[in-house]
Enzyme design. Structure first.
Site, PDB file in Angstrom:
ATOM      1  N   LYS A  66       0.857  -1.275   0.062  1.00 38.54           N
ATOM      2  CA  LYS A  66       0.146  -0.123   0.068  1.00 38.54           C
ATOM      3  C   LYS A  66       0.794   1.242  -0.113  1.00 38.54           C
ATOM      4  CE  LYS A  66      -4.210  -1.766   1.635  1.00 38.54           C
ATOM      5  NZ  LYS A  66      -5.469  -1.675   2.531  1.00 38.54           N
ATOM      6  N   LYS A  89      -4.434 -10.219  -5.719  1.00 38.52           N
ATOM      7  CA  LYS A  89      -5.876 -10.308  -5.296  1.00 38.52           C
ATOM      8  C   LYS A  89      -6.812  -9.552  -5.523  1.00 38.52           C
ATOM      9  CE  LYS A  89      -6.028  -7.761  -0.978  1.00 38.52           C
ATOM     10  NZ  LYS A  89      -6.500  -7.595   0.212  1.00 38.52           N
ATOM     11  N   LYS A 125     -10.349  -3.708  -3.265  1.00 39.52           N
ATOM     12  CA  LYS A 125     -11.455  -2.570  -3.529  1.00 39.52           C
ATOM     13  C   LYS A 125     -10.281  -1.323  -4.027  1.00 39.52           C
ATOM     14  CE  LYS A 125     -13.420  -2.829   0.980  1.00 39.52           C
ATOM     15  NZ  LYS A 125     -12.293  -2.788   1.982  1.00 39.52           N
TER      16      LYS A 125
HETATM   17  N1  AQP Z   1      -9.247 -10.917  -2.647  1.00 38.11           N
HETATM   18  C1  AQP Z   1      -9.744 -11.619  -1.304  1.00 38.11           C
HETATM   19  N2  AQP Z   1      -9.700 -12.720  -1.176  1.00 38.11           N
HETATM   20  C2  AQP Z   1     -10.233 -13.293  -0.172  1.00 38.11           C
HETATM   21  N3  AQP Z   1     -10.364 -12.627   0.986  1.00 38.11           N
HETATM   22  C3  AQP Z   1     -10.196 -10.858   0.661  1.00 38.11           C
HETATM   23  N4  AQP Z   1     -10.495 -10.339   1.790  1.00 38.11           N
HETATM   24  C4  AQP Z   1     -10.188  -8.865   1.054  1.00 38.11           C
HETATM   25  N5  AQP Z   1      -9.912  -9.143  -0.398  1.00 38.11           N
HETATM   26  C5  AQP Z   1      -9.985 -10.477  -0.492  1.00 38.11           C
HETATM   27  C6  AQP Z   1     -10.910 -10.404   3.121  1.00 38.11           C
HETATM   28  O1  AQP Z   1     -11.887  -9.285   3.297  1.00 38.11           O
HETATM   29  C7  AQP Z   1     -11.951  -8.802   4.802  1.00 38.11           C
HETATM   30  C8  AQP Z   1     -11.776  -7.249   4.964  1.00 38.11           C
HETATM   31  O2  AQP Z   1     -11.019  -6.753   4.193  1.00 38.11           O
HETATM   32  P1  AQP Z   1     -10.590  -5.105   4.109  1.00 38.11           P
HETATM   33  O3  AQP Z   1     -11.598  -4.554   3.190  1.00 38.11           O
HETATM   34  O4  AQP Z   1     -10.931  -4.672   5.645  1.00 38.11           O
HETATM   35  O5  AQP Z   1      -9.295  -4.897   3.722  1.00 38.11           O
HETATM   36  P2  AQP Z   1      -8.506  -5.503   2.680  1.00 38.11           P
HETATM   37  O6  AQP Z   1      -8.042  -6.912   2.947  1.00 38.11           O
HETATM   38  O7  AQP Z   1      -7.332  -4.436   2.515  1.00 38.11           O
HETATM   39  O8  AQP Z   1      -9.620  -5.586   1.527  1.00 38.11           O
HETATM   40  P3  AQP Z   1      -9.175  -4.826  -0.050  1.00 38.11           P
HETATM   41  O9  AQP Z   1     -10.525  -5.144  -0.830  1.00 38.11           O
HETATM   42  O10 AQP Z   1      -7.901  -5.303  -0.532  1.00 38.11           O
HETATM   43  O11 AQP Z   1      -9.469  -3.237   0.463  1.00 38.11           O
HETATM   44  P4  AQP Z   1      -8.346  -2.339  -0.087  1.00 38.11           P
HETATM   45  O12 AQP Z   1      -8.011  -2.486  -1.517  1.00 38.11           O
HETATM   46  O13 AQP Z   1      -8.887  -1.074   0.334  1.00 38.11           O
HETATM   47  O14 AQP Z   1      -7.122  -2.455   0.753  1.00 38.11           O
HETATM   48  C9  AQP Z   1     -10.443  -9.711   5.361  1.00 38.11           C
HETATM   49  O15 AQP Z   1     -10.860 -10.644   6.104  1.00 38.11           O
HETATM   50  C10 AQP Z   1      -9.896  -9.894   4.034  1.00 38.11           C
HETATM   51  O16 AQP Z   1      -8.923 -10.959   4.277  1.00 38.11           O
END
Ligand code: AQP
Length: 336
Positions: free
Chosen positions: A113, A199, A202
């Site tokens: 990030k 992965k 968002k």
């Molecule tokens: N691609 C994924 N596959 C499986 N699990 C996922 N999670 C996120 N992406 C995947 C799971 O969703 C939960 C919450 O995630 P979060 O939004 O708090 O943070 P994150 O993991 O950082 O999600 P994103 O989509 O990748 O958001 P951004 O891009 O904002 O950082 C967690 O349990 C995570 O494992």
């Protein structure tokens, strides 16, 4: 006997996607009857990267409504907003003072990030896993169900708890309960639709890389039509040279509720032209009922607010008791 406790959360940083659903929320729903669940919207984490204050509250409501629409039941779960419970920030500060800086500098998510943020990397982004340790340890959960990407952060939470216990309590009577991560094999890592080695996330700048839970049937159709595939005929799981193929078959398997063997057999001789409409139809069928419930809940803000208020009261009681124990162990003992 009291039920074991589960804790997990999601940042309200944008539209939730299939990764959040299959990696996290769906698993919470599946196990909820057997646990006392504490599920929160991580709105303090949401400001560790640049954010729009005008969107924060609405994004938080949206995540809460998505939990409920996906099947989380208030019979088993307490749903609350992280920033409503000041113990999260307070315990994070206490943990900051016992966490070695180099433990944070090696976190993969920070590195990934931080690259995206360029010059504008906040201390909060580096400190994110310490706040996460506070989020978890305050509720003394037995299990923390998350996607694979959170594995390293959960190991850090365990390290912080063990270090705290070692320094400030006795082996027989530890202050903090060391939790266990629950990472399901299937769906633990949902990959991007435009690159099967990254992965689904968002914050990926390409909308085509993910299917959001609120995408319309037309958008889902377009995204699957345009998603990356390969030139090989016949579809298969687990071929490391075909990451997109594995990802799309896994999505089909999870969304259709079939076994891996059944899907492998059904799709063994298929080409993409036959598979993509099948995946599209299955995705729309899985998401439509969630979307209908979601919109009904979002239309009733009074109900949502009452859920969050109730959640705050229950969560605060548990969190404040743990915070008090941690403060006492650190020597904060002057009566109020
Ligand atoms: N691609 C994924 N596959 C499986 N699990 C996922 N999670 C996120 N992406 C995947 C799971 O969703 C939960 C919450 O995630 P979060 O939004 O708090 O943070 P994150 O993991 O950082 O999600 P994103 O989509 O990748 O958001 P951004 O891009 O904002 O950082 C967690 O349990 C995570 O494992």
């Amino acid at each position: 006997m009291a039920k074991q406790r589960v804790l997990s959360g999601i940042q309200p940083t944008g539209d939730l996607h299939l990764g959040n659903y299959l990696g996290a929320i769906r698993n919470w729903v599946e196990i909820q009857e057997n646990y006392d669940s504490f599920l929160f919207m991580a709105d303090l984490h949401a400001i560790t990267v640049p954010h729009d204050p005008a969107q924060l509250a609405n994004n938080t409501y949206k995540v809460a409504a998505t939990y409920l629409a996906s099947g989380i039941s208030l019979d088993y779960a307490t749903i609350f907003v992280q920033s409503h419970i000041s113990a999260h920030s307070e315990l994070a500060w206490l943990f900051n003072c016992i966490t070695p800086l180099n433990w944070l500098e090696r976190m993969i998510q920070f590195k990934e990030k931080a690259i995206k943020q360029g010059e504008d990397v906040s201390v909060g982004l580096l400190d994110y896993p310490v706040l996460q340790a506070a989020d978890i340890l305050l509720y003394e959960p037995d299990l923390v169900p998350v996607g694979e990407d959170q594995k390293q952060h959960l190991e850090l939470t365990r390290d912080i708890a063990q270090r705290f216990n070692h320094k400030f309590s006795s082996e027989e009577n530890p202050v903090l309960k060391v939790p266990t991560p629950l990472i399901r094999k299937e769906g633990a890592r949902v990959m991007s639709l435009t690159d099967g080695t990254k992965k689904m996330s968002k914050s990926d700048p390409s909308e085509l890389s993910r299917i959001n839970l609120l995408d319309s049937p037309e958008t889902i159709t377009q995204k699957i039509k345009k998603c990356k595939t390969d030139p090989t005929r016949g579809l298969e799981f687990d071929n490391p040279d075909r990451p997109e193929c594995n990802n799309l078959l896994t999505l089909y398997m999870l969304l259709s509720g079939q076994s891996k063997e059944a899907v492998a057999q059904e799709c063994a001789d298929m080409g993409w032209g036959q598979f993509k409409p099948l995946l599209t139809e299955t995705t729309i069928a899985a998401l439509t009922p969630i979307q209908e419930k979601y919109h009904a809940i979002m239309d009733d803000k009074g109900y949502l607010e009452s859920v969050l208020k109730q959640g705050k009261e229950k969560a605060a009681e548990v969190a404040n008791a743990t915070l008090l124990k941690a403060k006492q162990a650190l020597g904060y003992s002057i009566p109020l």
